[in-house]
Design a protein around this motif. Structure first.
Motif, short mmCIF file in Angstrom:
data_model
loop_
_atom_site.label_atom_id
_atom_site.label_comp_id
_atom_site.label_asym_id
_atom_site.label_seq_id
_atom_site.Cartn_x
_atom_site.Cartn_y
_atom_site.Cartn_z
N GLU A 103 0.76 -1.33 0.00
CA GLU A 103 -0.11 0.01 0.09
C GLU A 103 0.74 1.32 0.00
N ASP A 104 2.31 1.04 0.15
CA ASP A 104 3.05 2.44 0.45
C ASP A 104 3.37 2.74 -1.10
N SER A 105 3.05 2.02 -2.24
CA SER A 105 3.36 2.40 -3.53
C SER A 105 2.56 3.47 -3.77
N GLY A 106 3.25 4.29 -4.79
CA GLY A 106 2.44 5.66 -5.34
C GLY A 106 3.33 6.74 -5.30
N ILE A 107 2.85 8.06 -5.75
CA ILE A 107 3.67 9.11 -5.71
C ILE A 107 3.95 9.84 -4.52
N TYR A 108 5.14 10.18 -4.21
CA TYR A 108 5.67 10.90 -2.81
C TYR A 108 6.10 12.30 -3.46
N CYS A 109 5.69 13.33 -2.60
CA CYS A 109 6.26 14.60 -3.11
C CYS A 109 7.11 15.14 -1.86
N CYS A 110 8.32 15.62 -2.36
CA CYS A 110 9.47 16.22 -1.51
C CYS A 110 9.65 17.60 -1.84
N ARG A 111 8.91 18.49 -1.01
CA ARG A 111 8.84 19.93 -1.18
C ARG A 111 9.75 20.63 -0.12
N VAL A 112 10.64 21.40 -0.50
CA VAL A 112 11.55 22.35 0.32
C VAL A 112 11.27 23.86 -0.14
N GLU A 113 10.91 24.30 1.16
CA GLU A 113 10.63 25.67 0.93
C GLU A 113 11.47 26.78 1.01
N HIS A 114 11.77 27.46 -0.11
CA HIS A 114 12.90 28.59 -0.08
C HIS A 114 12.05 29.79 0.11
N ARG A 115 13.01 30.82 0.33
CA ARG A 115 12.60 32.22 0.44
C ARG A 115 12.01 32.62 -0.81
N GLY A 116 11.19 33.62 -0.96
CA GLY A 116 10.81 34.16 -2.02
C GLY A 116 9.62 33.49 -2.90
N TRP A 117 8.99 34.00 -3.77
CA TRP A 117 7.85 33.35 -4.73
C TRP A 117 8.36 32.32 -5.35
N PHE A 118 7.70 31.40 -5.51
CA PHE A 118 7.93 30.30 -6.65
C PHE A 118 8.99 29.96 -6.57
N ASN A 119 9.77 29.61 -5.54
CA ASN A 119 11.16 29.42 -5.37
C ASN A 119 11.09 27.89 -4.59
N ASP A 120 10.08 27.21 -4.29
CA ASP A 120 10.09 26.11 -3.79
C ASP A 120 10.89 24.99 -4.48
N GLN A 121 11.61 23.88 -3.84
CA GLN A 121 12.07 23.00 -4.83
C GLN A 121 11.21 21.75 -4.55
N LYS A 122 10.47 21.17 -5.80
CA LYS A 122 9.47 20.30 -5.67
C LYS A 122 10.07 18.93 -6.44
N THR A 123 9.77 17.90 -5.93
CA THR A 123 10.39 16.53 -6.35
C THR A 123 9.37 15.44 -6.15
N ASN A 124 8.81 14.91 -7.37
CA ASN A 124 7.73 14.06 -7.17
C ASN A 124 8.55 12.63 -7.35
N LEU A 125 8.53 11.62 -6.59
CA LEU A 125 9.06 10.49 -6.52
C LEU A 125 8.09 9.35 -6.56
N LYS A 126 8.40 8.38 -7.44
CA LYS A 126 7.31 7.38 -7.72
C LYS A 126 7.85 6.00 -6.96
N VAL A 127 7.04 5.42 -5.96
CA VAL A 127 7.64 4.29 -4.94
C VAL A 127 6.92 3.18 -5.54
N VAL A 128 7.53 2.12 -5.72
CA VAL A 128 7.16 1.04 -6.36
C VAL A 128 7.44 -0.21 -5.29
N ILE A 129 6.33 -0.86 -4.54
CA ILE A 129 6.90 -1.89 -3.46
C ILE A 129 6.18 -3.17 -4.12
#
Length: 231
Positions: A103-129
């Protein structure tokens, strides 16, 4: 004209957002799965908050958040199975899923919040168990082989040994012993055994008793004759 271009750029950023990278992580049921995510930290001022969530990264924060950190420590944790075991002060915010399940399979989002507008680091990772692999190797089978004599058409060899005291055939004594291999050899041994007369131990004992009885009678007869002569 310039204001119109600025408005269009802002709307484009709002609706599309910055580019989002995507990777695939594969693991097995029961393992501890590490979903990697890092950001650059040159000084303590670069340390920032971030979140992990299920599903693709939205325009802000994380949808279905499972863990949050302010950059120094974990501030929210949905389950004890979700851990941040990397060095947060060096920007290692990789997610560890303990005792992974299908059940842990799926898409995970890693979002790092940086200062300023629209500067967040966003990474989508697909987990397959996947389910743990089960060994299908067949058990070892050990086979013993017997070697037959050269020229023999049979795979196994037999030994016939005569254990009788004596065998007489037409006044001659023969003893059949040794390996019998091949059709011709076995036929010869069988013919020899059929043509021989066997004296069994029980027959020997009967003849010995007969001889003893005749001898005893003869001795008694001699004694009687001597007794008559003397009288």
């Amino acid at each position: 004209m310039l204001s119109c271009v600025c408005v269009n750029w802002i709307l484009l950023v709002l609706f599309t957002g910055p580019a989002v990278s995507e990777s695939v992580v594969v693991g097995e049921v029961g393992q501890n799965i590490i979903v990697p995510c890092n950001y650059s930290v040159r000084s303590t001022s670069d340390i920032t908050s971030m979140c992990w969530g299920r599903g693709s990264c939205p325009n802000s924060q994380c949808s279905q958040p499972i863990i949050w950190t302010d950059g120094w420590k974990v501030t929210m944790q949905r389950s004890s199975r979700y851990l941040l075991q990397g060095n947060l002060l060096e920007g290692d915010v990789s997610l560890t899923i303990v005792n992974a399940e299908e059940e842990d399979s799926g898409i995970y989002c890693c979002r790092v919040e940086h200062r300023g507008w629209f500067n967040d680091q966003k990474t989508n990772l697909k987990v397959v168990i996947t389910k743990a692999r089960i060994s299908t190797a067949s058990p070892h089978t050990y086979t013993s082989e017997q070697t037959s004599a050269p020229g023999s058409t049979r795979e196994s060899s037999f030994t016939i040994t005569d254990t009788w005291p004596s065998v007489s055939a037409s006044g001659a004594t023969q003893t059949a012993s040794g390996p019998c291999s091949g059709t011709s050899d076995c036929s010869a041994v069988t013919a020899n055994l059929q043509n021989t007369s066997v004296l069994l131990p029980s027959q020997q004992y009967s003849e010995n008793g007969l001889y003893i009885g005749i001898g005893s009678c003869a001795v008694l007869l001699v004694i009687l004759i001597l007794a008559l002569l003397l009288t």
